[in-house]
Write a protein that holds these residues in place. Structure first.
Motif, PDB file in Angstrom:
ATOM      1  N   SER A 166       0.893  -1.339   0.021  1.00 48.54           N
ATOM      2  CA  SER A 166       0.013  -0.004  -0.063  1.00 48.54           C
ATOM      3  C   SER A 166       0.796   1.389   0.023  1.00 48.54           C
ATOM      4  O   SER A 166       0.776   2.329   0.533  1.00 48.54           O
ATOM      5  CB  SER A 166      -0.881   0.123   1.170  1.00 48.54           C
ATOM      6  N   GLU A 167       2.219   1.167  -0.773  1.00 50.28           N
ATOM      7  CA  GLU A 167       2.892   2.253  -0.880  1.00 50.28           C
ATOM      8  C   GLU A 167       2.250   3.524  -1.474  1.00 50.28           C
ATOM      9  O   GLU A 167       1.548   3.156  -2.381  1.00 50.28           O
ATOM     10  CB  GLU A 167       4.242   1.698  -1.233  1.00 50.28           C
ATOM     11  N   PRO A 168       2.663   4.780  -1.033  1.00 52.49           N
ATOM     12  CA  PRO A 168       2.001   5.743  -1.659  1.00 52.49           C
ATOM     13  C   PRO A 168       2.448   5.942  -3.269  1.00 52.49           C
ATOM     14  O   PRO A 168       1.894   6.510  -4.103  1.00 52.49           O
ATOM     15  CB  PRO A 168       2.541   7.335  -0.838  1.00 52.49           C
ATOM     16  N   THR A 169       3.595   5.346  -3.397  1.00 56.01           N
ATOM     17  CA  THR A 169       4.099   5.321  -4.837  1.00 56.01           C
ATOM     18  C   THR A 169       3.362   4.127  -5.856  1.00 56.01           C
ATOM     19  O   THR A 169       3.775   4.386  -6.931  1.00 56.01           O
ATOM     20  CB  THR A 169       5.751   5.177  -5.148  1.00 56.01           C
ATOM     21  N   GLU A 170       2.494   3.402  -4.996  1.00 56.21           N
ATOM     22  CA  GLU A 170       2.046   2.456  -5.940  1.00 56.21           C
ATOM     23  C   GLU A 170       0.627   2.837  -6.472  1.00 56.21           C
ATOM     24  O   GLU A 170      -0.490   3.040  -5.448  1.00 56.21           O
ATOM     25  CB  GLU A 170       1.766   1.155  -5.046  1.00 56.21           C
ATOM     26  N   TYR A 171       0.289   3.216  -7.592  1.00 55.77           N
ATOM     27  CA  TYR A 171      -0.698   3.843  -8.192  1.00 55.77           C
ATOM     28  C   TYR A 171      -1.800   2.762  -8.490  1.00 55.77           C
ATOM     29  O   TYR A 171      -2.840   2.878  -8.842  1.00 55.77           O
ATOM     30  CB  TYR A 171      -0.496   5.075  -9.255  1.00 55.77           C
ATOM     31  N   TYR A 172      -1.364   1.688  -9.041  1.00 60.13           N
ATOM     32  CA  TYR A 172      -2.127   0.585  -9.880  1.00 60.13           C
ATOM     33  C   TYR A 172      -2.334  -0.569  -8.791  1.00 60.13           C
ATOM     34  O   TYR A 172      -1.452  -1.123  -8.257  1.00 60.13           O
ATOM     35  CB  TYR A 172      -1.636   0.312 -11.024  1.00 60.13           C
ATOM     36  N   TRP A 173      -3.608  -0.624  -8.633  1.00 50.16           N
ATOM     37  CA  TRP A 173      -4.189  -1.788  -7.811  1.00 50.16           C
ATOM     38  C   TRP A 173      -4.904  -2.889  -8.969  1.00 50.16           C
ATOM     39  O   TRP A 173      -5.387  -2.412  -9.771  1.00 50.16           O
ATOM     40  CB  TRP A 173      -5.113  -1.409  -6.465  1.00 50.16           C
ATOM     41  N   THR A 174      -4.987  -4.146  -8.507  1.00 51.90           N
ATOM     42  CA  THR A 174      -5.467  -5.010  -9.283  1.00 51.90           C
ATOM     43  C   THR A 174      -6.947  -5.352  -8.946  1.00 51.90           C
ATOM     44  O   THR A 174      -7.226  -5.337  -7.807  1.00 51.90           O
ATOM     45  CB  THR A 174      -4.743  -6.468  -9.242  1.00 51.90           C
ATOM     46  N   LEU A 175      -7.653  -5.221 -10.124  1.00 53.15           N
ATOM     47  CA  LEU A 175      -9.347  -5.261  -9.811  1.00 53.15           C
ATOM     48  C   LEU A 175      -9.633  -6.720  -9.694  1.00 53.15           C
ATOM     49  O   LEU A 175      -9.288  -7.617 -10.204  1.00 53.15           O
ATOM     50  CB  LEU A 175      -9.876  -4.691 -11.043  1.00 53.15           C
ATOM     51  N   TRP A 176     -10.336  -6.899  -8.278  1.00 51.99           N
ATOM     52  CA  TRP A 176     -11.043  -8.251  -8.165  1.00 51.99           C
ATOM     53  C   TRP A 176     -12.351  -8.306  -8.836  1.00 51.99           C
ATOM     54  O   TRP A 176     -13.279  -7.669  -8.746  1.00 51.99           O
ATOM     55  CB  TRP A 176     -11.418  -8.459  -6.663  1.00 51.99           C
ATOM     56  N   LYS A 177     -12.270  -9.201 -10.093  1.00 51.67           N
ATOM     57  CA  LYS A 177     -13.306  -9.348 -11.062  1.00 51.67           C
ATOM     58  C   LYS A 177     -13.772  -8.097 -11.566  1.00 51.67           C
ATOM     59  O   LYS A 177     -13.031  -7.168 -11.714  1.00 51.67           O
ATOM     60  CB  LYS A 177     -14.563 -10.047 -10.167  1.00 51.67           C
ATOM     61  N   LEU A 178     -14.835  -7.793 -11.810  1.00 48.19           N
ATOM     62  CA  LEU A 178     -15.236  -6.584 -12.446  1.00 48.19           C
ATOM     63  C   LEU A 178     -15.893  -5.765 -11.421  1.00 48.19           C
ATOM     64  O   LEU A 178     -16.203  -6.215 -10.407  1.00 48.19           O
ATOM     65  CB  LEU A 178     -16.437  -6.798 -13.650  1.00 48.19           C
ATOM     66  N   PRO A 179     -16.007  -4.685 -11.552  1.00 53.93           N
ATOM     67  CA  PRO A 179     -16.942  -3.703 -10.727  1.00 53.93           C
ATOM     68  C   PRO A 179     -18.084  -4.263 -10.497  1.00 53.93           C
ATOM     69  O   PRO A 179     -18.991  -4.692 -11.459  1.00 53.93           O
ATOM     70  CB  PRO A 179     -16.821  -2.251 -11.271  1.00 53.93           C
ATOM     71  N   LEU A 180     -18.761  -4.031  -9.377  1.00 54.72           N
ATOM     72  CA  LEU A 180     -20.088  -4.690  -9.183  1.00 54.72           C
ATOM     73  C   LEU A 180     -21.280  -3.697  -9.431  1.00 54.72           C
ATOM     74  O   LEU A 180     -21.928  -3.017  -8.647  1.00 54.72           O
ATOM     75  CB  LEU A 180     -20.073  -4.913  -7.698  1.00 54.72           C
ATOM     76  N   PHE A 181     -21.296  -3.555 -10.848  1.00 47.33           N
ATOM     77  CA  PHE A 181     -22.560  -2.662 -11.616  1.00 47.33           C
ATOM     78  C   PHE A 181     -23.712  -3.015 -11.163  1.00 47.33           C
ATOM     79  O   PHE A 181     -24.516  -1.965 -10.821  1.00 47.33           O
ATOM     80  CB  PHE A 181     -22.350  -2.899 -12.956  1.00 47.33           C
ATOM     81  N   ASN A 182     -24.056  -4.185 -10.839  1.00 45.41           N
ATOM     82  CA  ASN A 182     -25.574  -4.341 -10.473  1.00 45.41           C
ATOM     83  C   ASN A 182     -25.784  -4.741  -8.933  1.00 45.41           C
ATOM     84  O   ASN A 182     -26.724  -5.309  -8.371  1.00 45.41           O
ATOM     85  CB  ASN A 182     -26.099  -5.783 -11.281  1.00 45.41           C
ATOM     86  N   ALA A 183     -24.544  -4.463  -8.112  1.00 41.93           N
ATOM     87  CA  ALA A 183     -24.860  -4.665  -6.726  1.00 41.93           C
ATOM     88  C   ALA A 183     -25.958  -3.799  -6.258  1.00 41.93           C
ATOM     89  O   ALA A 183     -26.033  -2.703  -6.494  1.00 41.93           O
ATOM     90  CB  ALA A 183     -23.541  -4.438  -5.939  1.00 41.93           C
ATOM     91  N   ARG A 184     -26.947  -4.398  -5.425  1.00 37.32           N
ATOM     92  CA  ARG A 184     -28.015  -3.781  -4.819  1.00 37.32           C
ATOM     93  C   ARG A 184     -28.186  -3.973  -3.379  1.00 37.32           C
ATOM     94  O   ARG A 184     -28.916  -3.039  -2.661  1.00 37.32           O
ATOM     95  CB  ARG A 184     -29.127  -4.268  -5.443  1.00 37.32           C
ATOM     96  N   SER A 185     -27.519  -4.595  -2.775  1.00 36.67           N
ATOM     97  CA  SER A 185     -27.244  -4.785  -1.257  1.00 36.67           C
ATOM     98  C   SER A 185     -25.690  -4.996  -0.875  1.00 36.67           C
ATOM     99  O   SER A 185     -24.935  -5.324  -1.673  1.00 36.67           O
ATOM    100  CB  SER A 185     -28.051  -6.228  -0.949  1.00 36.67           C
ATOM    101  N   THR A 186     -25.606  -4.606   0.361  1.00 31.69           N
ATOM    102  CA  THR A 186     -24.207  -4.673   0.918  1.00 31.69           C
ATOM    103  C   THR A 186     -23.836  -6.051   1.133  1.00 31.69           C
ATOM    104  O   THR A 186     -22.471  -6.214   1.002  1.00 31.69           O
ATOM    105  CB  THR A 186     -24.336  -4.061   2.404  1.00 31.69           C
ATOM    106  N   GLN A 187     -24.712  -7.073   1.157  1.00 29.97           N
ATOM    107  CA  GLN A 187     -24.178  -8.363   1.214  1.00 29.97           C
ATOM    108  C   GLN A 187     -23.628  -8.918   0.127  1.00 29.97           C
ATOM    109  O   GLN A 187     -22.612  -9.726   0.144  1.00 29.97           O
ATOM    110  CB  GLN A 187     -25.328  -9.295   1.861  1.00 29.97           C
ATOM    111  N   GLU A 188     -24.002  -8.364  -1.011  1.00 28.02           N
ATOM    112  CA  GLU A 188     -23.399  -8.996  -2.414  1.00 28.02           C
ATOM    113  C   GLU A 188     -21.779  -8.665  -2.310  1.00 28.02           C
ATOM    114  O   GLU A 188     -21.251  -9.338  -2.612  1.00 28.02           O
ATOM    115  CB  GLU A 188     -24.099  -8.038  -3.346  1.00 28.02           C
TER     116      GLU A 188
END
Length: 109
Positions: A46-68
């Motif tokens: 989590s270094e401040p010079t590290e700008y790129y993180w790996t995305l876990w799957k795709l963004p959760l576009f259809n998420a409707r609940s916190t549990q998802e």
């Protein structure tokens, strides 16, 4: 007045003790209430010079609940227990990341 001890801080909410799943759920609910799109990212550091993180799957576009979202956080934690994991909120109107916060730190930290 006493200052905080000098130690590494990580993103939003980093001055608080580690968040419980219930507290994480409240933050995720805020993301959903604002109409932002939640996503989960992970990285070895989590270094401040590290700008790129790996995305876990795709963004959760259809998420409707916190549990998802929480179930995806748990899946990412089990797959990458020695990585930093964060939840981010994207604004699809402004086309940018609005907020992010760490939901898991490796035990070595």
């Amino acid at each position: 007045m006493q200052t905080l001890p000098k130690e590494r801080r990580y993103e939003t909410l980093s001055y608080l003790p580690p968040l419980s799943d219930a507290q994480i759920a409240k933050q995720i609910q805020y993301i959903l209430n604002q109409g932002y799109i939640p996503a989960i990212e992970f990285n070895e550091t989590s270094e401040p010079t590290e700008y790129y993180w790996t995305l876990w799957k795709l963004p959760l576009f259809n998420a409707r609940s916190t549990q998802e979202v929480l179930s995806e956080v748990q899946a990412c934690r089990s797959q990458y227990p020695n990585f930093f994991i964060r939840v981010v909120g994207f604004d699809n109107i402004k086309q940018c990341q609005i907020l992010s916060f760490i939901v898991h730190k490796p035990s070595r930290y």
